[in-house]
Design a protein around this motif. Sequence first.
Motif, PDB file in Angstrom:
ATOM      1  N   ASP A 164       0.833  -1.209   0.000  1.00 26.86           N
ATOM      2  CA  ASP A 164       0.000   0.000   0.000  1.00 26.86           C
ATOM      3  C   ASP A 164       0.866   1.258   0.000  1.00 26.86           C
ATOM      4  O   ASP A 164       0.572   2.232  -0.705  1.00 26.86           O
ATOM      5  N   LYS A 165       1.932   1.268   0.802  1.00 20.95           N
ATOM      6  CA  LYS A 165       2.825   2.428   0.856  1.00 20.95           C
ATOM      7  C   LYS A 165       3.557   2.614  -0.471  1.00 20.95           C
ATOM      8  O   LYS A 165       3.732   3.743  -0.946  1.00 20.95           O
ATOM      9  N   ARG A 167       2.452   1.704  -3.386  1.00 15.71           N
ATOM     10  CA  ARG A 167       1.445   2.178  -4.337  1.00 15.71           C
ATOM     11  C   ARG A 167       1.192   3.679  -4.127  1.00 15.71           C
ATOM     12  O   ARG A 167       1.088   4.444  -5.101  1.00 15.71           O
ATOM     13  N   GLU A 168       1.109   4.124  -2.887  1.00 16.47           N
ATOM     14  CA  GLU A 168       0.924   5.550  -2.593  1.00 16.47           C
ATOM     15  C   GLU A 168       2.112   6.362  -3.104  1.00 16.47           C
ATOM     16  O   GLU A 168       1.949   7.436  -3.694  1.00 16.47           O
ATOM     17  N   GLY A 170       4.085   5.520  -5.551  1.00 17.81           N
ATOM     18  CA  GLY A 170       4.033   5.516  -7.013  1.00 17.81           C
ATOM     19  C   GLY A 170       3.124   6.592  -7.564  1.00 17.81           C
ATOM     20  O   GLY A 170       3.439   7.220  -8.582  1.00 17.81           O
ATOM     21  N   ARG A 171       1.996   6.842  -6.884  1.00 23.07           N
ATOM     22  CA  ARG A 171       1.100   7.911  -7.338  1.00 23.07           C
ATOM     23  C   ARG A 171       1.752   9.281  -7.189  1.00 23.07           C
ATOM     24  O   ARG A 171       1.564  10.166  -8.026  1.00 23.07           O
ATOM     25  N   LYS A 172       2.532   9.466  -6.135  1.00 22.17           N
ATOM     26  CA  LYS A 172       3.179  10.756  -5.895  1.00 22.17           C
ATOM     27  C   LYS A 172       4.370  10.981  -6.824  1.00 22.17           C
ATOM     28  O   LYS A 172       4.860  12.109  -6.952  1.00 22.17           O
ATOM     29  N   GLU A 174       4.465  10.965  -9.986  1.00 21.82           N
ATOM     30  CA  GLU A 174       4.123  11.689 -11.201  1.00 21.82           C
ATOM     31  C   GLU A 174       4.559  13.148 -11.094  1.00 21.82           C
ATOM     32  O   GLU A 174       4.250  13.831 -10.129  1.00 21.82           O
ATOM     33  N   ARG A 175       5.335  13.600 -12.056  1.00 22.69           N
ATOM     34  CA  ARG A 175       5.843  14.981 -12.155  1.00 22.69           C
ATOM     35  C   ARG A 175       6.839  15.334 -11.054  1.00 22.69           C
ATOM     36  O   ARG A 175       7.151  16.495 -10.842  1.00 22.69           O
ATOM     37  N   GLN A 222       9.394   1.782 -10.986  1.00 19.91           N
ATOM     38  CA  GLN A 222       8.480   2.926 -10.896  1.00 19.91           C
ATOM     39  C   GLN A 222       9.253   4.237 -10.834  1.00 19.91           C
ATOM     40  O   GLN A 222       8.878   5.223 -11.472  1.00 19.91           O
TER      41      GLN A 222
END
Length: 300
Positions: A164-165, A167-168, A170-172, A174-175, A222
């Motif tokens: 979960d961490k 994945r979180e 990975g979302r951050k 971006e850019r 990632q």
Amino acid sequence: MQNVFGMYYLKTGEHDRALAQFNQAIRLSPQYLYAYRYRAETYEKKGELAAALADYRVALSIDPDKRQVGGREAAEGIARIEQRLAAGNAKAAPAASSTAVAASAAVTTPIGRRVALVIGNSNYRYATQLPNPANDAADIARALRKLGFDVVEGRDLDKRAMEDKIREFGRKLERADLALLYYAGHGMQVAGKNYLVPIDAKLERPGDLSFDTIEVSQILAQMEAEKRVNLIFLDACRDNPLARSFSRSLGARSTSVGQGLAPIQSAVGTLIAYATQPDNVALDGEGRNSPFTSAFLKHI
């Protein structure tokens, strides 16, 4: 071209748009004097004096002899802001805090979006508990936040919580201009690949490896999916009884389980640091932090 647009927005008072253009100019050309010089002026006009001072200093470091107009203007900006700060007339904007801290702490690097994943696993259920990693993660996360990082932090995580961490994180990504991974806890290498060990790992059978652990390359992939600076710190070269028991379960293939962590092949722009040299075991230390983390915190 980004610098030209940035100067236009600076003149028209559109400071946030100007900063976006100067940030892009610096990403494309990290040694471009005038991008720092005019970004510093933008920060100064916004009242973010620490960030402005940092950029003026970077500009002057690029042209220390002040042969260019930009170098001379940077020196004037430094003197002007230092005088204002000394006089106690600084009126920093409320939103300046994180950017200003990051700028003042790292005056030789461009300010960009910084994200970090920090994990420390101490309380293992089926392996030797480690005294330092949870402390290491807490102290590293605190230090990184002071440097302007957006930190995803986790301590004593089982497999699902680690995923979960990640994945979180990975979302951050971006850019993000700079991404950092800091892991403290048990780790192991099998067949030249490195694995991070959650606190609920058992590793009783050969097939358990992919179910019980996190392969480092999954996180690295990632981080390297976009062009950025990536920093990876692995304080996971401790003596690991799970690695020994897993090695016994492999029988004739037990030689594929090595000591410590294996060397990692990384892309350009990625730095990977271990607590000791590859294929070796590091010590935990006797204080609040491991020797590796203590040194990291001292010099960060």
